[in-house]
Design an enzyme around this catalytic site. Structure first.
Site, short mmCIF file in Angstrom:
data_model
loop_
_atom_site.label_atom_id
_atom_site.label_comp_id
_atom_site.label_asym_id
_atom_site.label_seq_id
_atom_site.Cartn_x
_atom_site.Cartn_y
_atom_site.Cartn_z
CE LYS A 83 -4.39 0.66 2.38
NZ LYS A 83 -4.98 0.72 3.71
CB CYS A 84 2.17 3.48 -2.34
SG CYS A 84 3.53 2.32 -2.48
#
Ligand code: E4P
Length: 222
Positions: A83-84
């Site tokens: 997840k960014c």
């Protein structure tokens, strides 16, 4: 629309997973910290329980740091998704990781243009935050509708993952909007299954059944 659980709590995951309706998990640093466990250990444990994508978020704020963390997280399990955040550095990291065939969930999306950027960077999931928009008097579900339409018009394959869900009504609206996934807190999952007429109906059925079995035990068994 697939249903994910938004938690890092293993007991909650086991409970909802047993219903046979769970397709994945999302976590974030706040949820991980709440459990007071080692990040890698808890993510690996969750990946073992759930047969579906499990999002684990990077905590670096620069692209180089996010890439380094993302490359490491991607080795933790086959079903882990990195997840960014939707920042300039986050887009850069997403593009880098996606080119290496690592699935990225771009999080903290609050506009259709941000969703377009994430898709162009190669995001596997885009996470518009419905509840947090509602909190500031905007229509979070309307953003989900807009992104679904935009992606459809532009033939974009990035999956729309409606996040920050707080109510069952938001779940219905996101499903009707055509979201690919909604990630729900444990509390909302429990609310979805409940209806007072289901409870009242079942109580009555069982009462009638007991009456018959008491009066005609043989007939009831036939
Ligand atoms: C999604 O991936 C996030 O973890 C989450 O949905 C955030 O929800 P909140 O706004 O209730 O914290």
């Amino acid at each position: 629309m697939l249903l994910f659980l938004d938690t890092a709590n293993v007991e909650e995951i086991k409970e909802i997973n047993a219903w046979g309706v769970l397709s994945g998990i999302t976590t974030n640093p706040t949820l991980i910290v709440k459990e007071g466990k080692d990040f890698k250990k808890v993510v690996k444990e969750i990946c073992n329980i759930v047969d579906g994508p499990v999002s684990a978020e990077v905590t670096a704020t620069d692209a180089e740091g996010m890439i380094k963390q993302g490359l490491d997280i991607a080795t933790w399990a086959d079903n882990v998704v990195v997840k960014c955040p939707l920042t300039e550095a986050g887009l850069q990291a997403t593009a880098h990781l996606s080119k290496k065939d690592i699935k990225v969930n771009v999080t903290l999306c609050f506009s259709a243009n941000q969703a377009l950027l994430a898709a162009r960077a190669g995001a596997y999931f885009i996470s518009p935050f419905v509840g947090r928009l509602d909190d500031i008097n905007q229509d979070g579900c309307a953003l989900v509708e807009e992104i679904v339409e935009l992606y459809h018009m532009q033939a974009i394959e990035t999956r729309v993952l409606a996040a920050s869900i707080r109510t069952p009504q938001q779940v219905t609206r996101c499903a009707i909007a055509g979201a690919d996934v909604a990630t729900l807190p444990f509390k909302v999952f429990k609310m979805l299954v409940k209806h007072p007429l289901t409870d009242a109906g079942l109580t009555q059925f069982l009462k009638d059944w007991e009456k018959v079995t008491a009066e005609q035990p043989v007939a009831a068994k036939k």
